[in-house]
Design a protein around this motif. Structure first.
Motif, PDB file in Angstrom:
ATOM      1  N   LEU A   1      80.854  -0.771   3.431  1.00 54.03           N
ATOM      2  CA  LEU A   1      79.636  -0.223   3.694  1.00 54.03           C
ATOM      3  C   LEU A   1      79.081   0.534   2.373  1.00 54.03           C
ATOM      4  N   SER A   2      77.922   0.110   2.202  1.00 55.55           N
ATOM      5  CA  SER A   2      77.203   0.761   0.947  1.00 55.55           C
ATOM      6  C   SER A   2      75.982   1.346   1.265  1.00 55.55           C
ATOM      7  N   VAL A   3      75.963   2.652   1.149  1.00 57.34           N
ATOM      8  CA  VAL A   3      74.841   3.575   1.226  1.00 57.34           C
ATOM      9  C   VAL A   3      73.993   3.879   0.067  1.00 57.34           C
ATOM     10  N   ASP A   4      73.115   3.333  -0.305  1.00 59.20           N
ATOM     11  CA  ASP A   4      72.106   3.515  -1.465  1.00 59.20           C
ATOM     12  C   ASP A   4      70.828   4.639  -1.219  1.00 59.20           C
ATOM     13  N   ILE A   5      70.524   5.436  -1.970  1.00 59.89           N
ATOM     14  CA  ILE A   5      69.321   6.391  -1.872  1.00 59.89           C
ATOM     15  C   ILE A   5      68.405   5.602  -2.621  1.00 59.89           C
ATOM     16  N   VAL A   6      67.305   5.468  -1.965  1.00 62.81           N
ATOM     17  CA  VAL A   6      66.201   4.777  -2.398  1.00 62.81           C
ATOM     18  C   VAL A   6      65.762   5.226  -3.977  1.00 62.81           C
ATOM     19  N   ASN A   7      65.244   6.577  -3.973  1.00 58.66           N
ATOM     20  CA  ASN A   7      65.279   7.409  -5.014  1.00 58.66           C
ATOM     21  C   ASN A   7      65.433   8.875  -4.746  1.00 58.66           C
ATOM     22  N   LYS A   8      65.179   9.604  -5.838  1.00 58.23           N
ATOM     23  CA  LYS A   8      65.726  11.145  -5.935  1.00 58.23           C
ATOM     24  C   LYS A   8      64.466  11.955  -5.136  1.00 58.23           C
ATOM     25  N   LEU A   9      63.337  11.324  -4.954  1.00 61.60           N
ATOM     26  CA  LEU A   9      62.454  12.054  -4.382  1.00 61.60           C
ATOM     27  C   LEU A   9      62.322  11.902  -2.918  1.00 61.60           C
ATOM     28  N   ALA A  10      62.756  10.785  -2.409  1.00 63.81           N
ATOM     29  CA  ALA A  10      62.840  10.579  -0.958  1.00 63.81           C
ATOM     30  C   ALA A  10      64.060  10.642  -0.295  1.00 63.81           C
ATOM     31  N   SER A  11      64.072  10.944   0.933  1.00 61.47           N
ATOM     32  CA  SER A  11      65.347  11.027   1.831  1.00 61.47           C
ATOM     33  C   SER A  11      65.590   9.577   2.605  1.00 61.47           C
ATOM     34  N   VAL A  12      65.431   8.812   1.762  1.00 63.68           N
ATOM     35  CA  VAL A  12      65.413   7.239   2.473  1.00 63.68           C
ATOM     36  C   VAL A  12      66.462   6.682   1.832  1.00 63.68           C
ATOM     37  N   VAL A  13      67.676   6.012   2.982  1.00 62.43           N
ATOM     38  CA  VAL A  13      68.439   5.267   2.144  1.00 62.43           C
ATOM     39  C   VAL A  13      68.520   3.842   2.907  1.00 62.43           C
ATOM     40  N   VAL A  14      69.442   3.159   2.245  1.00 58.32           N
ATOM     41  CA  VAL A  14      69.669   1.726   2.678  1.00 58.32           C
ATOM     42  C   VAL A  14      71.119   1.525   2.793  1.00 58.32           C
ATOM     43  N   LEU A  15      71.457   1.116   4.024  1.00 58.58           N
ATOM     44  CA  LEU A  15      72.828   0.485   4.559  1.00 58.58           C
ATOM     45  C   LEU A  15      72.690  -0.929   4.371  1.00 58.58           C
ATOM     46  N   SER A  16      73.913  -1.179   3.732  1.00 53.12           N
ATOM     47  CA  SER A  16      74.375  -2.466   3.393  1.00 53.12           C
ATOM     48  C   SER A  16      75.704  -2.824   4.130  1.00 53.12           C
ATOM     49  N   LEU A  17      76.181  -3.977   4.872  1.00 50.56           N
ATOM     50  CA  LEU A  17      77.381  -4.162   5.148  1.00 50.56           C
ATOM     51  C   LEU A  17      77.510  -5.812   5.396  1.00 50.56           C
ATOM     52  N   PRO A  18      78.601  -6.280   4.482  1.00 48.58           N
ATOM     53  CA  PRO A  18      78.575  -7.833   4.633  1.00 48.58           C
ATOM     54  C   PRO A  18      79.686  -7.882   6.043  1.00 48.58           C
ATOM     55  N   ASP A  19      79.400  -8.927   6.605  1.00 52.96           N
ATOM     56  CA  ASP A  19      80.249  -9.526   7.725  1.00 52.96           C
ATOM     57  C   ASP A  19      80.350 -10.897   7.862  1.00 52.96           C
ATOM     58  N   ALA A  20      81.335 -11.307   8.399  1.00 52.26           N
ATOM     59  CA  ALA A  20      81.457 -12.860   8.539  1.00 52.26           C
ATOM     60  C   ALA A  20      80.611 -13.318   9.847  1.00 52.26           C
ATOM     61  N   HIS A  21      80.110 -12.472  10.726  1.00 51.05           N
ATOM     62  CA  HIS A  21      79.144 -12.891  11.765  1.00 51.05           C
ATOM     63  C   HIS A  21      78.185 -12.259  11.799  1.00 51.05           C
ATOM     64  N   PRO A  22      76.911 -12.548  11.671  1.00 50.70           N
ATOM     65  CA  PRO A  22      75.674 -11.568  11.502  1.00 50.70           C
ATOM     66  C   PRO A  22      75.450 -10.740  12.889  1.00 50.70           C
TER      67      PRO A  22
ATOM     68  N   ILE B   1      63.622   3.138   9.921  1.00 50.99           N
ATOM     69  CA  ILE B   1      62.561   2.457   9.183  1.00 50.99           C
ATOM     70  C   ILE B   1      62.731   1.117   9.411  1.00 50.99           C
ATOM     71  N   ASP B   2      63.738   0.483   9.053  1.00 45.69           N
ATOM     72  CA  ASP B   2      64.150  -1.044   9.435  1.00 45.69           C
ATOM     73  C   ASP B   2      65.094  -1.235  10.246  1.00 45.69           C
ATOM     74  N   PRO B   3      65.118  -1.935  11.050  1.00 44.17           N
ATOM     75  CA  PRO B   3      66.568  -1.830  12.250  1.00 44.17           C
ATOM     76  C   PRO B   3      67.441  -2.884  11.389  1.00 44.17           C
ATOM     77  N   PRO B   4      68.682  -2.842  11.924  1.00 51.20           N
ATOM     78  CA  PRO B   4      69.902  -3.546  11.046  1.00 51.20           C
ATOM     79  C   PRO B   4      69.332  -5.227  11.285  1.00 51.20           C
ATOM     80  N   THR B   5      69.260  -5.776  10.049  1.00 50.63           N
ATOM     81  CA  THR B   5      69.024  -7.120  10.213  1.00 50.63           C
ATOM     82  C   THR B   5      69.883  -7.882   9.219  1.00 50.63           C
ATOM     83  N   PRO B   6      70.534  -8.906   9.602  1.00 46.74           N
ATOM     84  CA  PRO B   6      71.330  -9.531   8.796  1.00 46.74           C
ATOM     85  C   PRO B   6      70.455 -10.913   7.854  1.00 46.74           C
TER      86      PRO B   6
END
Length: 792
Positions: free
Chosen positions: A238-259, A498-503
């Motif tokens: 699982l990857s949790v990336d902070i968009v920028n230092k001024l915002a409290s928005v994060v992007v979750l990224s997860l690879p999987d064999a089945h979307p 903000i954006d629901p989980p989308t494969p």
């Protein structure tokens, strides 16, 4: 020198340098290109590995989601409402960095898998020796785990399920054992106790009819998972990336064999994260209520005790309000002082009147008025006394004192004076009593007033303790109500999606183009590196640049490999072969290098035998003879001569005979070379026992001097410098020394020896000739061009 000549010379030097650099690059290219089969094998192997890797790699889809997290340090957010913020005050302070780490926690992902009940995976065969994962409605069956063994360790934790009919299936163990079971029947294996049922997701919700199972379909491979192990694996990916230092928005990224599976996992992860945050806040609120209730019990008793202490103190001191009573004491004391002053004045007035009346004796005088004494009896008596006194005085002006009327008035005045004195004493005694009583009361008020500061301090201390306990009590009650409201209020999520989980639409790995490109690069780089390392460890010289890196000695030229079809002589007037042109080129370079310098005697040597010094000496002499130069070639390798045998000549008397025996003249040992114009050969003769001492004789110097007078060039073919010292002895008589180096034969240590000779000026004008060069390695010309240009 003119400026234009200088510029032309600089341009020519730059052009030569550029040409040499281009030649070096081409020679390097040739060196690596000559090993083309290495590169072909490397590319084939690496691309084959890439193909196998991409074939067996499971395609991975990337599921992404964007969340807005609560961060108290970055301004207002979706929970900034005042009421909501107050009710959420029992949550710990949060920041987007901390929450990002919480999202990546292993225990959170483990809980996701437990809640999703993902304890196994389902796969079907997808090609030769590989499987693809199926999930959800794609799976016709479902494995229900009833009990899991606490510890199980097996290499293959999978089973194969073959659906036989609507009621039965066949289970194949890793050992190959097959057995038929009914759907819903409890089974026991290495993982624990489980049963296989039809997938409830395939039941039609409208008519409650089950979708029939597909019989004789591909077997379904079921892998049993340990949710803890799989949860940790997914948490690491699982990857949790902070968009920028001024915002409290994060992007979750997860690879999987089945979307779909990846999307469900990420949705459950967000849900579990919010639930954990809510539980944390509720736990804090419950703990707060419990703590406050415990505190309120003791605090209520303490507050009750302090209030009773204050009550008893007021009862003991007969006070209700210290400040009011203090004011009362002060005002009463003031009134008393005024009354005491008035009583004292009145007593003084009475005493003065009494003293006045006593001092009159038989004299009758007017009694002063008593304005400060408001006694009607005394006032009346004094008024009557003064009236009779005025009447007596009026009568005495006309009558004698013995007049009965005057005597009667005197008797009345005496009686009134006694009455006045008696009345004065009574009034004075009453005032004294009143004054004493008032003084006692004043003393009592004074004592009471003097106790007020102490009572006020003691009562203030009691009131202070009561106030502290009261404030603490009110604070705890308020916080308890807030905690109760937090539990009762509608839960506000800790995140906003903000954006629901989308494969992703296509797999993100394996990246075939990148893998093939990497395989191609590795396939080229590995042979290149092997050749480069081999060259680093290679002691023999392979390129002209190998020599140039070690020594600054000028390179006179290169000679291609002599295939030996025409013998040792490679140049003649009619020959235009590559080797012939190379010797002509070396002849020109030699003339240019020794311009305006003495170049009568040229010594040709090498590091070891077999580097082509004899071949070079003969052909250099022939090339010089072709331009009309008279050349003498001396076979001066007195230890291992090879020149005459290479030429197929037999000369009985040679140099050693001439140096040992004075009866021989120079003409006795000079022989013309049949294959070359203007070229004479001086053979070695018999091999002497003491060649080094023989070379140091004066007769040698005389011979060289005489040959220098007869010939334009004297070429000495001497022994290798790396084996014997002959060349060092002959270096005194040589004007130019040519060192022969042979590709893939001579060593870099020999080149270092040449560099040492150049630095220490042991030989005069050292030059290098590179032998056994391939056509592609000379002057940068291609093999095709050279073969078409030169004669064969």
């Amino acid at each position: 020198m003119k400026l234009s000549d200088l510029l032309n010379e600089l341009e020519e030097e730059e052009s030569n340098s550029s040409n040499e650099q281009s030649i070096n690059y081409k020679m390097l290219f040739f060196k690596y290109f000559s090993k083309w089969y290495w590169f072909a094998a490397g590319v084939f192997i690496c691309l084959s590995i890439a193909v196998v890797y991409t074939y067996f790699s499971t395609p991975q889809y990337l599921i992404t989601s964007k969340l807005l997290l609560k961060d108290e340090k970055k301004g207002a957010d979706f929970t900034s409402n005042a009421v909501v913020s107050d009710m959420l005050g029992f949550g710990s302070s949060s920041s987007v960095e901390n929450e990002a780490e919480v999202l990546k926690a292993e225990n959170l992902m483990v809980k996701v898998f437990k809640e999703l009940n993902i304890s196994n995976g389902y796969f079907i065969q997808n090609g030769k020796f590989r499987y693809k994962e199926i999930y959800g409605t794609e799976v016709p069956i479902q494995v229900v785990i009833h009990r899991k063994n606490e510890y199980y360790e097996v290499e293959d934790n999978s089973v194969l399920i073959h659906i036989k009919n609507q009621d039965e299936f066949e289970l194949e163990t890793p050992g190959g054992t097959k057995k038929t079971y009914a759907f819903g029947q409890k089974l026991v294996n290495f993982y624990g106790e489980f049963s296989v049922i039809k997938n409830p997701l395939l039941v039609n919700s409208t008519d409650s009819l089950e979708t029939p199972l597909i019989i004789d379909s591909e077997p379904i491979k079921v892998e049993f998972y340990d949710p803890t192990v799989v949860g940790k694996f997914y948490a690491e990916n699982l990857s949790v990336d902070i968009v920028n230092k001024l915002a409290s928005v994060v992007v979750l990224s997860l690879p999987d064999a089945h979307p779909q599976k990846g999307r469900d996992i990420m949705q459950k992860l967000i849900e579990v994260y919010n639930q954990e945050a809510e539980n944390e806040k509720n736990t804090i609120a419950r703990n707060t209520i419990t703590f406050i209730d415990d505190q309120l019990v003791g605090l209520t008793e303490e507050l009750k005790t302090i209030e009773q202490e204050g009550e008893q103190y007021k009862l003991n001191n007969s006070i209700t309000d210290v400040n009011s009573e203090a004011q009362l004491y002060l005002s009463s004391a003031t009134v008393n002082r005024q009354q005491l002053s008035e009583f004292s004045i009145q007593i003084d007035v009475l005493e003065s009147i009494e003293s006045y009346l006593k001092n009159q004796g038989t004299d009758y005088e007017m009694v002063p008025s008593t304005l400060s004494i408001q006694d009607p009896t005394l006032t009346g008596l004094i008024a009557n006394f003064n009236q009779l006194q005025r009447e007596r005085e009026r009568m005495l002006r006309t009558t004698q004192p013995n007049n009965p009327i005057v005597l009667n008035i005197n008797q009345q005045l005496t009686s009134l004076r006694s009455s006045i004195i008696e009345n004065l004493r009574n009034i004075k005694n009453g005032l004294i009593i009143s004054r004493d009583n008032l003084q006692a009361t004043a003393n009592q008020f004074q004592n009471r007033a003097s106790q007020v500061p102490t009572m006020e301090r003691e009562l203030m201390d009691i009131s202070r303790q009561q106030g502290i306990k009261q404030q603490h009590y009110q604070y705890l009650v308020q916080k308890r109500e807030e905690a109760v409201l937090t539990l009762a209020a509608t839960t506000v999520s800790n995140t906003k999606i903000i954006d629901p989980p989308t494969p992703s639409d296509y797999p993100v790995s394996p990246k075939k183009k990148l893998i093939f490109a990497f395989g191609l690069m590795v396939g080229l780089a590995v042979p290149f590196g092997l050749i480069f390392i081999k060259d680093l460890w290679q002691e023999k010289i392979q390129l002209k640049s190998d020599v140039e890196r070690i020594t600054s000695t000028k390179i006179l030229g290169e000679i291609s490999r002599n295939k030996g079809s025409e013998g040792v002589v490679a140049i003649s007037k009619s020959k235009r072969t590559l080797i012939a042109e190379q010797f002509r080129f070396i002849r020109s370079n030699l003339a240019f290098s020794t311009y305006k310098q003495s170049n009568k005697v040229t010594m040709v040597t090498s590091g070891i035998s077999g580097e082509g010094k004899t071949f070079f000496s003969i052909n250099l002499a022939i090339s010089l003879g072709l331009v009309g130069k008279k050349v003498a070639v001396l076979e001066f390798d007195l230890r291992k001569p090879a020149m005459l045998s290479a030429l197929g000549m037999k000369i009985p008397v040679g140099i050693s005979d001439y140096l040992e025996n004075d009866q021989y003249t120079l003409d006795d040992i000079i022989n013309p070379l049949p294959l070359g114009e203007n070229v004479s050969i001086l053979g070695c003769g018999k091999i002497p026992e003491n060649p080094a001492e023989l070379m140091m004789s004066d007769r040698l110097h005389q011979m060289i001097a005489e040959l220098s007078e007869r010939y334009d060039h004297v070429i000495i073919d001497t022994a290798p410098i790396g084996l014997v010292s002959d060349s060092f002895i002959l270096s005194e008589i040589a004007d130019t020394t040519v060192f022969m180096l042979r590709y893939n034969y001579s060593t870099k240590a020999q080149v270092k020896t040449i560099e040492d000779i150049r630095k220490n000026k042991k030989f005069k004008m050292p030059l290098i000739v590179l032998n056994d060069a391939k056509l592609e390695m000379t002057y940068g010309y291609s093999a095709t061009y050279g073969k078409n240009y030169y004669q064969k």
